[in-house]
Design a protein around this motif. Structure first.
Motif, PDB file in Angstrom:
ATOM      1  N   TYR A  86       0.660  -1.257  -0.016  1.00 53.59           N
ATOM      2  CA  TYR A  86      -0.106   0.174   0.106  1.00 53.59           C
ATOM      3  C   TYR A  86       0.682   1.274  -0.107  1.00 53.59           C
ATOM      4  O   TYR A  86       2.052   1.227   0.532  1.00 53.59           O
ATOM      5  CB  TYR A  86      -0.608   0.142   1.416  1.00 53.59           C
ATOM      6  CG  TYR A  86      -1.611  -1.136   1.376  1.00 53.59           C
ATOM      7  CD1 TYR A  86      -3.003  -1.473   1.040  1.00 53.59           C
ATOM      8  CD2 TYR A  86      -1.291  -2.276   2.348  1.00 53.59           C
ATOM      9  CE1 TYR A  86      -3.656  -2.345   1.385  1.00 53.59           C
ATOM     10  CE2 TYR A  86      -1.972  -3.478   2.375  1.00 53.59           C
ATOM     11  CZ  TYR A  86      -3.097  -3.521   2.084  1.00 53.59           C
ATOM     12  OH  TYR A  86      -3.857  -4.688   2.502  1.00 53.59           O
ATOM     13  N   LYS A  87       0.512   2.233  -0.560  1.00 56.06           N
ATOM     14  CA  LYS A  87       1.128   3.759  -0.235  1.00 56.06           C
ATOM     15  C   LYS A  87       0.575   4.014   1.206  1.00 56.06           C
ATOM     16  O   LYS A  87      -0.566   3.864   1.582  1.00 56.06           O
ATOM     17  CB  LYS A  87       0.548   4.541  -1.158  1.00 56.06           C
ATOM     18  CG  LYS A  87       0.812   4.438  -2.726  1.00 56.06           C
ATOM     19  CD  LYS A  87       0.337   5.562  -3.579  1.00 56.06           C
ATOM     20  CE  LYS A  87       1.103   5.485  -4.906  1.00 56.06           C
ATOM     21  NZ  LYS A  87       0.824   6.513  -6.009  1.00 56.06           N
ATOM     22  N   ARG A  88       1.553   4.486   1.592  1.00 57.23           N
ATOM     23  CA  ARG A  88       1.278   5.034   3.202  1.00 57.23           C
ATOM     24  C   ARG A  88       0.106   5.962   3.313  1.00 57.23           C
ATOM     25  O   ARG A  88      -0.703   5.724   4.336  1.00 57.23           O
ATOM     26  CB  ARG A  88       2.603   5.618   3.788  1.00 57.23           C
ATOM     27  CG  ARG A  88       2.707   5.853   5.373  1.00 57.23           C
ATOM     28  CD  ARG A  88       3.694   6.553   5.924  1.00 57.23           C
ATOM     29  NE  ARG A  88       5.098   5.672   5.624  1.00 57.23           N
ATOM     30  CZ  ARG A  88       5.398   4.815   6.518  1.00 57.23           C
ATOM     31  NH1 ARG A  88       4.555   4.814   7.576  1.00 57.23           N
ATOM     32  NH2 ARG A  88       6.315   4.011   6.363  1.00 57.23           N
ATOM     33  N   GLU A  89      -0.037   6.931   2.609  1.00 58.25           N
ATOM     34  CA  GLU A  89      -1.100   7.906   2.644  1.00 58.25           C
ATOM     35  C   GLU A  89      -2.456   7.095   2.542  1.00 58.25           C
ATOM     36  O   GLU A  89      -3.452   7.719   3.149  1.00 58.25           O
ATOM     37  CB  GLU A  89      -0.736   9.196   1.586  1.00 58.25           C
ATOM     38  CG  GLU A  89       0.361   9.913   2.071  1.00 58.25           C
ATOM     39  CD  GLU A  89       0.541  11.272   0.978  1.00 58.25           C
ATOM     40  OE1 GLU A  89      -0.286  11.109  -0.273  1.00 58.25           O
ATOM     41  OE2 GLU A  89       1.595  11.756   1.116  1.00 58.25           O
ATOM     42  N   GLU A  90      -2.440   6.396   1.598  1.00 61.30           N
ATOM     43  CA  GLU A  90      -3.848   5.602   1.221  1.00 61.30           C
ATOM     44  C   GLU A  90      -4.129   4.692   2.319  1.00 61.30           C
ATOM     45  O   GLU A  90      -5.162   4.801   2.958  1.00 61.30           O
ATOM     46  CB  GLU A  90      -3.549   4.737  -0.033  1.00 61.30           C
ATOM     47  CG  GLU A  90      -3.311   5.734  -1.341  1.00 61.30           C
ATOM     48  CD  GLU A  90      -4.577   6.279  -1.979  1.00 61.30           C
ATOM     49  OE1 GLU A  90      -5.618   5.955  -1.011  1.00 61.30           O
ATOM     50  OE2 GLU A  90      -4.593   7.117  -2.316  1.00 61.30           O
ATOM     51  N   ALA A  91      -3.201   4.009   3.122  1.00 58.83           N
ATOM     52  CA  ALA A  91      -3.583   3.259   4.281  1.00 58.83           C
ATOM     53  C   ALA A  91      -4.055   4.254   5.403  1.00 58.83           C
ATOM     54  O   ALA A  91      -4.853   3.831   6.060  1.00 58.83           O
ATOM     55  CB  ALA A  91      -2.051   2.414   4.787  1.00 58.83           C
ATOM     56  N   LEU A  92      -3.248   5.424   5.539  1.00 57.36           N
ATOM     57  CA  LEU A  92      -3.869   6.098   6.594  1.00 57.36           C
ATOM     58  C   LEU A  92      -5.141   6.712   6.476  1.00 57.36           C
ATOM     59  O   LEU A  92      -5.826   6.602   7.450  1.00 57.36           O
ATOM     60  CB  LEU A  92      -2.749   7.382   6.702  1.00 57.36           C
ATOM     61  CG  LEU A  92      -1.465   7.266   7.162  1.00 57.36           C
ATOM     62  CD1 LEU A  92      -0.405   8.232   7.452  1.00 57.36           C
ATOM     63  CD2 LEU A  92      -1.638   6.702   8.910  1.00 57.36           C
ATOM     64  N   GLU A  93      -5.486   7.226   5.376  1.00 56.16           N
ATOM     65  CA  GLU A  93      -6.705   7.563   4.936  1.00 56.16           C
ATOM     66  C   GLU A  93      -7.809   6.618   5.025  1.00 56.16           C
ATOM     67  O   GLU A  93      -8.733   6.728   5.461  1.00 56.16           O
ATOM     68  CB  GLU A  93      -6.758   8.009   3.532  1.00 56.16           C
ATOM     69  CG  GLU A  93      -5.997   9.328   3.304  1.00 56.16           C
ATOM     70  CD  GLU A  93      -6.031   9.794   1.718  1.00 56.16           C
ATOM     71  OE1 GLU A  93      -6.629   9.080   1.062  1.00 56.16           O
ATOM     72  OE2 GLU A  93      -5.429  10.867   1.587  1.00 56.16           O
ATOM     73  N   ALA A  94      -7.617   5.166   4.723  1.00 55.13           N
ATOM     74  CA  ALA A  94      -8.489   3.986   4.944  1.00 55.13           C
ATOM     75  C   ALA A  94      -8.802   3.867   6.355  1.00 55.13           C
ATOM     76  O   ALA A  94      -9.768   3.645   7.032  1.00 55.13           O
ATOM     77  CB  ALA A  94      -7.839   2.867   4.354  1.00 55.13           C
TER      78      ALA A  94
END
Length: 350
Positions: A86-94
């Motif tokens: 995963y991209k770190r930003e995408e994981a945080l948003e999820a």
């Protein structure tokens, strides 16, 4: 030649594999090959794209991580226990969306999956990348911009191309170092060690692990434990993914039980502390009257001893003085006659 009527080459009797289905697409051997190709393609997609957004993962290293043609990819890529990237930003948003949905009481639509409890289950991934020269040698392609260099994820030991999906690989999750008691003394060494870990790759192939061994990799990639290594893009064929899933679920359950036991131990310890303090208070309250009585008895005893001492001194003085003994002596008063009393009174007046 001739005279035999010739042969008909289209006759099935003379064709290779005639009457068999091994040359068809639905043959079991071909189906296995097709499943293997599908697993390889699926692994390639997992290793090159984000599992949430589907965007291509950026393997471009930062300026600090470039060392010639070989370097380490950036730290904006994370992996879950099931080997998805995963991209770190995408994981945080999820994770934020999940938290908001739970707080609002709405249905949770989680793109990460229930196996990811938080950022503690997502670990950074740093590929060892090789840089290939642009196809046109870096020249402009007509619009004033040159072709970008291509970065390929490879194994730093065997040089196998990990991103192709054909090379089984693992992410090394380093063990956390114990906290140093003297932080000021070890601050510089800790910072140097952290920087070295941050800018070094942590993805190696299965072949490298077999050749070097876990102990042989500790000096450069450690410290780490074999149970903390994460298989990237595990294939579903052969039960590999199911085994990883069962192992992770058992580990989560083990951590949950250990956490509950720790809470119970804390409550039990807190309860025992309260009982001891209450017992001390009761003992203190009980001992106060006893101490007061003892103090009172001590004071009374002191007073009695002082009175006895004064009485003894007076008796001594009376016994040594004839006049005082004649006045205060009880025994003499009882035995004196009236005449003796008048003589004594006359003598005292004179």
């Amino acid at each position: 030649m001739g005279g035999d009527g010739g042969t008909i080459s289209s006759n099935r009797t003379y064709l290779r594999g005639a009457g068999k289905a091994c040359h068809t697409a639905d043959h079991p051997s071909n189906a296995a090959k097709r499943a293997k190709l599908e697993d390889t393609e699926q692994a390639r997609l997992i290793l090159t794209t984000c599992a949430i957004s589907g965007a291509v993962l950026d393997l471009t290293p930062s300026s600090k991580q470039q060392h010639g043609n070989n370097s380490c990819s950036g730290a904006d890529i994370v992996v879950c226990p099931y080997g998805k990237l995963y991209k770190r930003e995408e994981a945080l948003e999820a994770l934020l969306r999940r938290s908001q949905q739970i707080n609002n009481g709405s249905n949770v639509t989680d793109a990460l999956g229930s196996h990811v409890r938080g950022m503690k289950d997502l670990h950074p991934v740093r590929f060892y990348v090789t840089t290939s020269a642009p196809s046109n040698g870096g020249n402009n392609n007509g619009n004033g911009r040159g072709t970008m260099a291509r970065y390929t994820a490879t194994c730093p030991i065997t040089s196998g191309e990990i991103g192709s999906g054909n090379v089984p690989s693992f992410v090394i999750v380093r063990s956390k170092n114990p906290k140093s008691k003297d932080k000021k003394k070890n601050s510089s060494s800790d910072n140097d060690e952290t920087d070295g870990i941050e800018f070094s790759p942590n993805v190696i192939s299965e072949r490298a692990i077999k050749e070097m061994g876990i102990e042989g990799l500790q000096s450069e990639y450690g410290p780490f434990e074999e149970r903390n290594m994460i298989r990237l893009a595990p294939p579903k064929a052969g039960g590999v993914f199911e085994e990883i899933q069962r192992t992770w679920e058992a580990r989560v359950e083990e951590e949950r039980v250990a956490k509950m036991q720790k809470k119970k131990d804390k409550k039990r310890k807190r309860g025992s502390t309260v009982d001891v303090s209450a017992k001390k208070k009761s003992e203190t309250k009980t001992s106060l009257p006893v101490v007061a009585a003892a103090a009172s008895a001590s004071i009374q005893g002191k007073k009695t001893s002082v009175a006895d001492e004064a009485r003894s001194n007076i008796q001594t003085k009376v016994a040594n003085n004839s006049v005082l003994s004649s006045l205060f002596g009880g025994a003499g008063k009882k035995n004196q006659t009236e005449k003796e009393k008048r003589d004594a009174l006359f003598t005292r007046n004179c």
